[in-house]
Design an enzyme around this catalytic site. Structure first.
Site, PDB file in Angstrom:
ATOM      1  N   GLN A   1      15.505  50.921  -7.586  1.00 14.41           N
ATOM      2  CA  GLN A   1      14.471  50.932  -6.542  1.00 14.41           C
ATOM      3  C   GLN A   1      15.060  50.349  -5.256  1.00 14.41           C
ATOM      4  O   GLN A   1      15.356  49.161  -5.199  1.00 14.41           O
ATOM      5  CB  GLN A   1      13.289  50.077  -7.009  1.00 14.41           C
ATOM      6  CG  GLN A   1      12.176  49.936  -5.996  1.00 14.41           C
ATOM      7  CD  GLN A   1      11.317  48.705  -6.282  1.00 14.41           C
ATOM      8  OE1 GLN A   1      11.731  47.806  -7.019  1.00 14.41           O
ATOM      9  NE2 GLN A   1      10.143  48.655  -5.706  1.00 14.41           N
TER      10      GLN A   1
ATOM     11  N   SER B   1      13.752  46.766  -0.821  1.00 14.19           N
ATOM     12  CA  SER B   1      13.991  45.513  -0.080  1.00 14.19           C
ATOM     13  C   SER B   1      15.252  45.577   0.760  1.00 14.19           C
ATOM     14  O   SER B   1      16.248  46.196   0.380  1.00 14.19           O
ATOM     15  CB  SER B   1      14.134  44.340  -1.054  1.00 14.19           C
ATOM     16  OG  SER B   1      12.975  44.210  -1.838  1.00 14.19           O
TER      17      SER B   1
ATOM     18  N   GLU C   1       5.109  49.048 -10.737  1.00 15.96           N
ATOM     19  CA  GLU C   1       6.026  47.922 -10.932  1.00 15.96           C
ATOM     20  C   GLU C   1       5.247  46.707 -11.435  1.00 15.96           C
ATOM     21  O   GLU C   1       5.676  46.005 -12.344  1.00 15.96           O
ATOM     22  CB  GLU C   1       6.714  47.582  -9.603  1.00 15.96           C
ATOM     23  CG  GLU C   1       7.639  46.372  -9.715  1.00 15.96           C
ATOM     24  CD  GLU C   1       8.473  46.135  -8.446  1.00 15.96           C
ATOM     25  OE1 GLU C   1       7.969  46.427  -7.347  1.00 15.96           O
ATOM     26  OE2 GLU C   1       9.603  45.654  -8.578  1.00 15.96           O
TER      27      GLU C   1
HETATM   28  C1  LIG Z   1      15.495  39.291  -9.777  1.00 14.51           C
HETATM   29  C2  LIG Z   1      15.049  40.117  -8.619  1.00 14.51           C
HETATM   30  C3  LIG Z   1      15.125  41.488  -8.708  1.00 14.51           C
HETATM   31  C4  LIG Z   1      14.725  42.293  -7.626  1.00 14.51           C
HETATM   32  N1  LIG Z   1      14.870  43.651  -7.747  1.00 14.51           N
HETATM   33  C5  LIG Z   1      14.541  44.431  -6.688  1.00 14.51           C
HETATM   34  C6  LIG Z   1      14.780  45.845  -6.742  1.00 14.51           C
HETATM   35  O1  LIG Z   1      15.241  46.386  -7.756  1.00 14.51           O
HETATM   36  N2  LIG Z   1      14.488  46.595  -5.663  1.00 14.51           N
HETATM   37  C7  LIG Z   1      13.947  46.049  -4.521  1.00 14.51           C
HETATM   38  O2  LIG Z   1      13.695  46.806  -3.580  1.00 14.51           O
HETATM   39  N3  LIG Z   1      13.742  44.717  -4.407  1.00 14.51           N
HETATM   40  C8  LIG Z   1      14.027  43.899  -5.475  1.00 14.51           C
HETATM   41  N4  LIG Z   1      13.830  42.525  -5.384  1.00 14.51           N
HETATM   42  C9  LIG Z   1      13.373  41.964  -4.118  1.00 14.51           C
HETATM   43  C10 LIG Z   1      11.964  41.404  -4.145  1.00 14.51           C
HETATM   44  O3  LIG Z   1      11.007  42.440  -4.140  1.00 14.51           O
HETATM   45  C11 LIG Z   1      11.840  40.503  -2.898  1.00 14.51           C
HETATM   46  O4  LIG Z   1      12.727  39.420  -3.079  1.00 14.51           O
HETATM   47  C12 LIG Z   1      10.425  39.989  -2.711  1.00 14.51           C
HETATM   48  O5  LIG Z   1       9.556  41.032  -2.371  1.00 14.51           O
HETATM   49  C13 LIG Z   1      10.375  38.897  -1.621  1.00 14.51           C
HETATM   50  O6  LIG Z   1      10.998  39.318  -0.462  1.00 14.51           O
HETATM   51  P1  LIG Z   1      12.098  38.375   0.260  1.00 14.51           P
HETATM   52  O7  LIG Z   1      13.061  37.932  -0.774  1.00 14.51           O
HETATM   53  O8  LIG Z   1      12.613  39.095   1.447  1.00 14.51           O
HETATM   54  O9  LIG Z   1      11.278  37.077   0.720  1.00 14.51           O
HETATM   55  P2  LIG Z   1      10.370  36.932   2.015  1.00 14.51           P
HETATM   56  O10 LIG Z   1       9.492  38.121   2.144  1.00 14.51           O
HETATM   57  O11 LIG Z   1      11.239  36.601   3.185  1.00 14.51           O
HETATM   58  O12 LIG Z   1       9.461  35.692   1.628  1.00 14.51           O
HETATM   59  C14 LIG Z   1       9.891  34.333   1.795  1.00 14.51           C
HETATM   60  C15 LIG Z   1       8.731  33.414   1.425  1.00 14.51           C
HETATM   61  O13 LIG Z   1       7.619  33.672   2.321  1.00 14.51           O
HETATM   62  C16 LIG Z   1       6.442  33.965   1.573  1.00 14.51           C
HETATM   63  N5  LIG Z   1       5.677  35.001   2.270  1.00 14.51           N
HETATM   64  C17 LIG Z   1       6.181  36.094   2.899  1.00 14.51           C
HETATM   65  N6  LIG Z   1       5.165  36.835   3.412  1.00 14.51           N
HETATM   66  C18 LIG Z   1       4.012  36.189   3.102  1.00 14.51           C
HETATM   67  C19 LIG Z   1       2.628  36.446   3.361  1.00 14.51           C
HETATM   68  N7  LIG Z   1       2.256  37.539   4.029  1.00 14.51           N
HETATM   69  N8  LIG Z   1       1.708  35.562   2.887  1.00 14.51           N
HETATM   70  C20 LIG Z   1       2.086  34.465   2.215  1.00 14.51           C
HETATM   71  N9  LIG Z   1       3.384  34.150   1.939  1.00 14.51           N
HETATM   72  C21 LIG Z   1       4.330  35.008   2.376  1.00 14.51           C
HETATM   73  C22 LIG Z   1       6.955  34.500   0.238  1.00 14.51           C
HETATM   74  O14 LIG Z   1       5.979  34.322  -0.787  1.00 14.51           O
HETATM   75  C23 LIG Z   1       8.196  33.646   0.003  1.00 14.51           C
HETATM   76  O15 LIG Z   1       7.831  32.407  -0.545  1.00 14.51           O
HETATM   77  C24 LIG Z   1      14.204  41.700  -6.439  1.00 14.51           C
HETATM   78  C25 LIG Z   1      14.118  40.305  -6.359  1.00 14.51           C
HETATM   79  C26 LIG Z   1      14.535  39.515  -7.423  1.00 14.51           C
HETATM   80  C27 LIG Z   1      14.424  38.024  -7.298  1.00 14.51           C
END
Ligand SMILES: Cc1cc2nc3c(=O)[nH]c(=O)nc-3n(C[C@H](O)[C@H](O)[C@H](O)COP(=O)(O)OP(=O)(O)OC[C@H]3O[C@@H](n4cnc5c(N)ncnc54)[C@H](O)[C@@H]3O)c2cc1C
Length: 425
Positions: free
Chosen positions: A135, A138, A253
């Site tokens: 997928q 991100s 998902e």
């Molecule tokens: C083990 C693992 C596997 C993954 N696999 C995939 C994959 O296969 N494909 C893929 O596309 N992605 C994948 N991801 C990515 C995952 O979907 C993102 O890490 C997740 O959506 C958070 O995005 P970010 O890391 O950019 O954090 P950010 O969006 O930058 O968030 C940082 C912090 O801010 C908080 N925050 C952000 N926006 C808000 C809001 N509107 N309200 C309240 N709090 C908020 C979050 O909760 C978090 O605590 C994976 C992540 C992990 C850890």
């Protein structure tokens, strides 16, 4: 085509599944499970060919029982009917395909939005674990706010040319196909300028770089697109409708990660409740008894909520925002469960053999793993549960807005053309 079943009652489906397993599992497997002989099951599992097994399971329709049989890997069952099949597979500890993202998200998205040509070409090898899917949503600058993503696709005749970077892409290093969300129109508000493609991961313009996690595994990756190409007719949905298609993927998902999918109720990485109970030799401590009872109650509540969501899907419709309830519950419950497991290990819980942790060595093949390593692995891996598939904060936002009907979270960038939204470099 897989079998088309006339009698879809639970007893008939259980009998069908049991009979198929009796014909196809190694001799002695089912008897060993019935007798609780886990050493024998592990030894038989070690001797079998996992790849051949996944093909047989997929072709029989048992890996994806809700998929239409006409595509060669499904039994055309409703989700509620498929439960009877999945219960027997779980009962006999049957090895399942590692293609969790493909089966849990790629297949359902393809079924909802794909052309007949794509369904006929892609669904069967996906269900048979021959073609792994990832997928590609991100990015370094777009996780929770995935609609703000920057990877660009530009039309070139019958193809699109893709440039940009994805990150945290689970299993990209072994994937044949990717679910790719791209910006195809930067001049409209962010949700309206996205398109969704199925992209060939085996082409020169796709570079995959593994990222090592705290467990020592590198199960996810950075993915770079440098003039990669994707066919126009492999766009799912219409140009600019990518967000709608992405919602189908994301809803599914959450269902997969909530434990309602093939992964199983209390085993999202590491100790399950039953394993924890079996390892706890001293249950005379009232605090331990209370913690175990609490864990049991929570695991049952998640199961009941999953069944509630499944019966809603059975009455028609796709996975909905209720998947966010159990995704949130499962993620936070699993962290508490793994914390409890490591606490109950005492001294074992603070020192372990690092090299024994690797999941890549055992996933899918499930050989006899060192139990100590599994507990440590589960504790470390669970840290990601409240981030992957959408953070718990984001799940709470979805529940507030889409289940409770609260006002939408303010987002000053929602109506601006994407190109005018301030973002970090
Ligand atoms: C083990 C693992 C596997 C993954 N696999 C995939 C994959 O296969 N494909 C893929 O596309 N992605 C994948 N991801 C990515 C995952 O979907 C993102 O890490 C997740 O959506 C958070 O995005 P970010 O890391 O950019 O954090 P950010 O969006 O930058 O968030 C940082 C912090 O801010 C908080 N925050 C952000 N926006 C808000 C809001 N509107 N309200 C309240 N709090 C908020 C979050 O909760 C978090 O605590 C994976 C992540 C992990 C850890």
């Amino acid at each position: 085509m897989s079998a088309v079943l006339d009698d879809r009652s639970a007893p008939a489906l259980q009998e069908f599944t049991r009979a198929w397993l009796a014909d196809h599992l190694p001799a002695g497997w089912m008897e060993a499970v019935d007798a609780g002989d886990s050493a024998m099951v592990a030894s038989l599992r070690g001797a079998m060919s996992y790849d051949d097994w996944c093909i047989a399971l997929g072709e029989a329709g048992l890996a994806t029982p809700t998929w239409p049989a006409e595509y060669g890997a499904g039994l055309s069952l409703a989700p509620g009917e498929a439960k009877a099949v999945n219960d027997v597979l779980a009962r006999y500890q049957v090895p399942r395909p590692y293609n969790i993202i493909g089966i849990g998200m790629g297949g359902p998205t393809l079924l909802a939005w794909g052309t007949e040509e794509m369904k006929h070409q892609l669904l069967k090898p996906l269900a048979c674990n021959q073609e792994i899917w990832c997928q590609l949503f991100s990015e370094p600058g777009a996780g929770s706010d995935v609609a703000g993503l920057a990877t660009r696709a530009v039309r070139d005749g019958d193809e699109w040319v893709v440039n940009g970077q994805k990150v945290w892409t689970t299993v990209a290093h072994i994937s044949r196909w990717g679910m790719l969300l791209c910006r195809t129109d930067p001049d409209v508000p962010k949700h309206g300028g996205l398109s969704y493609f199925v992209v060939d991961m085996h082409q020169p313009g796709v570079e995959v770089r593994p990222l090592v996690q705290i467990t020592g595994d590198a199960e996810f990756n950075e993915v770079f697109f440098n003039d990669a190409r994707v066919r126009h007719d492999w766009m799912l949905g219409r140009e600019g409708d990518g967000w709608k298609v992405a919602i189908t993927t994301l809803m599914n998902e959450r269902v997969s990660l909530s434990g309602a999918g093939s992964i199983g109720g209390d085993a999202v990485g590491g100790s399950s409740f039953d394993r924890l109970l079996a390892r706890t030799t001293d249950t005379s401590n009232p605090i331990v008894r209370q913690q175990l009872a609490q864990a049991y109650i929570e695991s049952r509540l998640i199961r009941i909520n999953n069944e509630r969501a499944a019966s809603k899907r059975k009455s028609g419709g796709e996975a909905g925002p209720e998947g966010s309830i159990t995704k949130l519950m499962q993620a936070e419950f699993n962290q508490r469960l793994q914390n409890l497991a490591i606490d109950l290990e005492g001294m074992n819980g603070i020192a372990w053999e690092g090299s024994a942790l690797s999941k890549t060595e055992r996933v899918g093949r499930s050989p006899k793993v060192e139990e100590d390593a599994l507990v440590a692995f589960g504790f470390l891996r669970a840290q990601a549960n409240t981030i992957e598939g959408g953070t718990s904060d984001v799940m709470r936002n979805i529940l507030g807005e889409r289940v409770l009907g609260l006002p939408k979270e303010p987002d000053s960038s929602r109506e601006l053309p994407w190109i005018d939204v301030p973002r970090s470099a």
